[in-house]
Design a protein around this motif. Structure first.
Motif, PDB file in Angstrom:
ATOM      1  N   ALA A   1       0.761  -1.375   0.151  1.00  0.00           N
ATOM      2  CA  ALA A   1      -0.115   0.004   0.193  1.00  0.00           C
ATOM      3  C   ALA A   1       0.815   1.268  -0.126  1.00  0.00           C
ATOM      4  O   ALA A   1       2.158   1.297   0.553  1.00  0.00           O
ATOM      5  N   THR A   2       0.013   2.382  -0.487  1.00  0.00           N
ATOM      6  CA  THR A   2       0.753   3.655  -0.312  1.00  0.00           C
ATOM      7  C   THR A   2      -0.254   4.571   0.269  1.00  0.00           C
ATOM      8  O   THR A   2      -1.457   4.605   0.244  1.00  0.00           O
ATOM      9  N   VAL A   3       0.507   5.523   1.131  1.00  0.00           N
ATOM     10  CA  VAL A   3      -0.256   6.657   1.863  1.00  0.00           C
ATOM     11  C   VAL A   3       0.592   7.747   1.496  1.00  0.00           C
ATOM     12  O   VAL A   3       1.701   8.035   1.467  1.00  0.00           O
ATOM     13  N   THR A   4      -0.388   8.811   0.831  1.00  0.00           N
ATOM     14  CA  THR A   4       0.266  10.360   0.663  1.00  0.00           C
ATOM     15  C   THR A   4      -0.417  11.095   1.592  1.00  0.00           C
ATOM     16  O   THR A   4      -1.834  11.227   1.582  1.00  0.00           O
ATOM     17  N   ASP A   5       0.510  11.835   2.404  1.00  0.00           N
ATOM     18  CA  ASP A   5      -0.136  12.846   3.464  1.00  0.00           C
ATOM     19  C   ASP A   5       0.751  14.001   3.504  1.00  0.00           C
ATOM     20  O   ASP A   5       2.075  13.695   3.491  1.00  0.00           O
ATOM     21  N   ASP A   6       0.291  15.075   3.451  1.00  0.00           N
ATOM     22  CA  ASP A   6       0.875  16.359   3.736  1.00  0.00           C
ATOM     23  C   ASP A   6       2.042  16.460   2.579  1.00  0.00           C
ATOM     24  O   ASP A   6       3.285  16.650   2.975  1.00  0.00           O
ATOM     25  N   GLY A   7       1.768  15.873   1.358  1.00  0.00           N
ATOM     26  CA  GLY A   7       2.672  16.072   0.272  1.00  0.00           C
ATOM     27  C   GLY A   7       3.761  14.940   0.138  1.00  0.00           C
ATOM     28  O   GLY A   7       4.747  14.843  -0.734  1.00  0.00           O
ATOM     29  N   ARG A   8       3.708  14.167   1.118  1.00  0.00           N
ATOM     30  CA  ARG A   8       4.783  12.842   1.282  1.00  0.00           C
ATOM     31  C   ARG A   8       3.972  11.464   0.937  1.00  0.00           C
ATOM     32  O   ARG A   8       2.953  11.462   1.586  1.00  0.00           O
ATOM     33  N   THR A   9       4.709  10.774   0.213  1.00  0.00           N
ATOM     34  CA  THR A   9       4.241   9.318   0.099  1.00  0.00           C
ATOM     35  C   THR A   9       5.107   8.224   1.029  1.00  0.00           C
ATOM     36  O   THR A   9       6.195   8.301   0.897  1.00  0.00           O
ATOM     37  N   TYR A  10       4.522   7.318   1.655  1.00  0.00           N
ATOM     38  CA  TYR A  10       4.901   6.356   2.422  1.00  0.00           C
ATOM     39  C   TYR A  10       4.476   5.001   1.796  1.00  0.00           C
ATOM     40  O   TYR A  10       3.317   4.804   1.227  1.00  0.00           O
ATOM     41  N   GLN A  11       5.272   3.939   1.350  1.00  0.00           N
ATOM     42  CA  GLN A  11       5.003   2.991   0.807  1.00  0.00           C
ATOM     43  C   GLN A  11       5.494   1.648   1.646  1.00  0.00           C
ATOM     44  O   GLN A  11       6.531   1.713   1.999  1.00  0.00           O
ATOM     45  N   GLY A  12       4.390   0.793   1.882  1.00  0.00           N
ATOM     46  CA  GLY A  12       4.837  -0.370   2.607  1.00  0.00           C
ATOM     47  C   GLY A  12       4.425  -0.328   4.097  1.00  0.00           C
ATOM     48  O   GLY A  12       4.476   0.751   4.506  1.00  0.00           O
ATOM     49  N   ALA A  13       4.161  -1.520   4.670  1.00  0.00           N
ATOM     50  CA  ALA A  13       3.972  -1.659   6.000  1.00  0.00           C
ATOM     51  C   ALA A  13       4.784  -0.878   7.050  1.00  0.00           C
ATOM     52  O   ALA A  13       4.365  -0.175   8.014  1.00  0.00           O
ATOM     53  N   THR A  14       6.098  -0.902   6.764  1.00  0.00           N
ATOM     54  CA  THR A  14       7.181  -0.292   7.657  1.00  0.00           C
ATOM     55  C   THR A  14       6.898   1.216   7.475  1.00  0.00           C
ATOM     56  O   THR A  14       6.719   1.944   8.649  1.00  0.00           O
ATOM     57  N   ALA A  15       6.990   1.760   6.446  1.00  0.00           N
ATOM     58  CA  ALA A  15       6.788   3.150   6.131  1.00  0.00           C
ATOM     59  C   ALA A  15       5.341   3.770   6.549  1.00  0.00           C
ATOM     60  O   ALA A  15       5.268   4.774   7.241  1.00  0.00           O
ATOM     61  N   ILE A  16       4.479   3.047   6.341  1.00  0.00           N
ATOM     62  CA  ILE A  16       3.039   3.540   6.601  1.00  0.00           C
ATOM     63  C   ILE A  16       2.923   3.271   8.368  1.00  0.00           C
ATOM     64  O   ILE A  16       2.386   4.080   8.855  1.00  0.00           O
ATOM     65  N   GLY A  17       3.345   2.240   8.892  1.00  0.00           N
ATOM     66  CA  GLY A  17       3.751   2.415  10.358  1.00  0.00           C
ATOM     67  C   GLY A  17       4.386   3.263  11.058  1.00  0.00           C
ATOM     68  O   GLY A  17       3.925   4.001  12.114  1.00  0.00           O
ATOM     69  N   GLN A  18       5.502   3.845  10.595  1.00  0.00           N
ATOM     70  CA  GLN A  18       6.223   5.158  11.067  1.00  0.00           C
ATOM     71  C   GLN A  18       5.219   6.262  10.511  1.00  0.00           C
ATOM     72  O   GLN A  18       5.396   6.976  11.588  1.00  0.00           O
ATOM     73  N   TRP A  19       4.615   6.500   9.798  1.00  0.00           N
ATOM     74  CA  TRP A  19       3.866   7.522   9.372  1.00  0.00           C
ATOM     75  C   TRP A  19       2.756   7.427  10.447  1.00  0.00           C
ATOM     76  O   TRP A  19       2.658   8.607  11.071  1.00  0.00           O
ATOM     77  N   LEU A  20       2.166   6.427  10.603  1.00  0.00           N
ATOM     78  CA  LEU A  20       1.085   6.314  11.703  1.00  0.00           C
ATOM     79  C   LEU A  20       1.506   6.738  13.036  1.00  0.00           C
ATOM     80  O   LEU A  20       0.795   7.662  13.617  1.00  0.00           O
ATOM     81  N   ASN A  21       2.589   6.281  13.473  1.00  0.00           N
ATOM     82  CA  ASN A  21       3.136   6.623  14.879  1.00  0.00           C
ATOM     83  C   ASN A  21       3.354   7.921  14.988  1.00  0.00           C
ATOM     84  O   ASN A  21       2.988   8.756  15.933  1.00  0.00           O
ATOM     85  N   ARG A  22       4.084   8.657  13.840  1.00  0.00           N
ATOM     86  CA  ARG A  22       4.307  10.173  13.936  1.00  0.00           C
ATOM     87  C   ARG A  22       3.086  10.883  14.071  1.00  0.00           C
ATOM     88  O   ARG A  22       2.979  11.910  14.819  1.00  0.00           O
ATOM     89  N   SER A  23       2.293  10.607  13.182  1.00  0.00           N
ATOM     90  CA  SER A  23       0.712  11.511  13.009  1.00  0.00           C
ATOM     91  C   SER A  23       0.085  11.264  14.316  1.00  0.00           C
ATOM     92  O   SER A  23      -0.600  12.238  14.530  1.00  0.00           O
ATOM     93  N   ALA A  24       0.254  10.128  14.890  1.00  0.00           N
ATOM     94  CA  ALA A  24      -0.604   9.990  16.259  1.00  0.00           C
ATOM     95  C   ALA A  24       0.158  10.801  17.613  1.00  0.00           C
ATOM     96  O   ALA A  24      -0.706  11.319  18.352  1.00  0.00           O
ATOM     97  N   THR A  25       1.362  11.140  17.322  1.00  0.00           N
ATOM     98  CA  THR A  25       1.949  12.119  18.608  1.00  0.00           C
ATOM     99  C   THR A  25       2.388  13.295  18.166  1.00  0.00           C
ATOM    100  O   THR A  25       2.406  14.248  18.918  1.00  0.00           O
ATOM    101  N   GLU A  26       2.146  13.842  16.797  1.00  0.00           N
ATOM    102  CA  GLU A  26       2.882  15.120  16.404  1.00  0.00           C
ATOM    103  C   GLU A  26       2.008  16.151  16.808  1.00  0.00           C
ATOM    104  O   GLU A  26       2.476  17.190  17.340  1.00  0.00           O
ATOM    105  N   PHE A  27       0.614  16.113  16.761  1.00  0.00           N
ATOM    106  CA  PHE A  27      -0.520  17.146  17.284  1.00  0.00           C
ATOM    107  C   PHE A  27      -1.520  16.411  17.950  1.00  0.00           C
ATOM    108  O   PHE A  27      -1.735  15.270  17.915  1.00  0.00           O
TER     109      PHE A  27
END
Length: 119
Positions: A41-67
């Motif tokens: 899978a790919t996720v594009t958020d805030d102009g950045r694209t994350y591909q695969g489970a590892t990258a998406i997991g890192q994005w989810l963890n960051r987005s959960a704690t950033e704000f």
């Protein structure tokens, strides 16, 4: 890409995969959220694209704690049998403080293959 007419759907009628992702993401449950995605899978958020489970997991963890923010599902649409748009209203301590974001889902084999988040 063909221009498809989106049809409003009851938010409770969204596919289970989308609902599972949205609930898990809001609860900061990365492990459950990841079960909604295909392995490539790919996720594009805030102009950045994350591909695969590892990258998406890192994005989810960051987005959960950033704000800190509240999120409310305000609209749901089905474009075709594999594409859905869920619009959310967010308010919080991020730049601007308020935003309506469109979560554009593409499904494959009942899992999220692509997610694009944008205003």
């Amino acid at each position: 890409m063909p221009n498809h007419q989106a049809h409003a759907v009851d938010p409770h009628a969204l596919p289970e995969t989308i609902t599972r992702y949205l609930k898990a993401h809001e609860a900061h449950d990365t492990a459950t959220a990841l079960t909604a995605f295909t392995s490539d899978a790919t996720v594009t958020d805030d102009g950045r694209t994350y591909q695969g489970a590892t990258a998406i997991g890192q994005w989810l963890n960051r987005s959960a704690t950033e704000f800190t923010y509240t999120i409310e599902l305000t609209d749901a649409r089905r474009t075709d049998s594999t594409r859905y748009v869920a619009t959310h209203h967010l308010e919080g301590n991020f730049p601007g403080g308020r935003v309506d974001l469109r979560y554009q889902f593409t499904l494959r084999n009942e899992l999220i293959e692509r997610l694009v988040i944008e205003p």
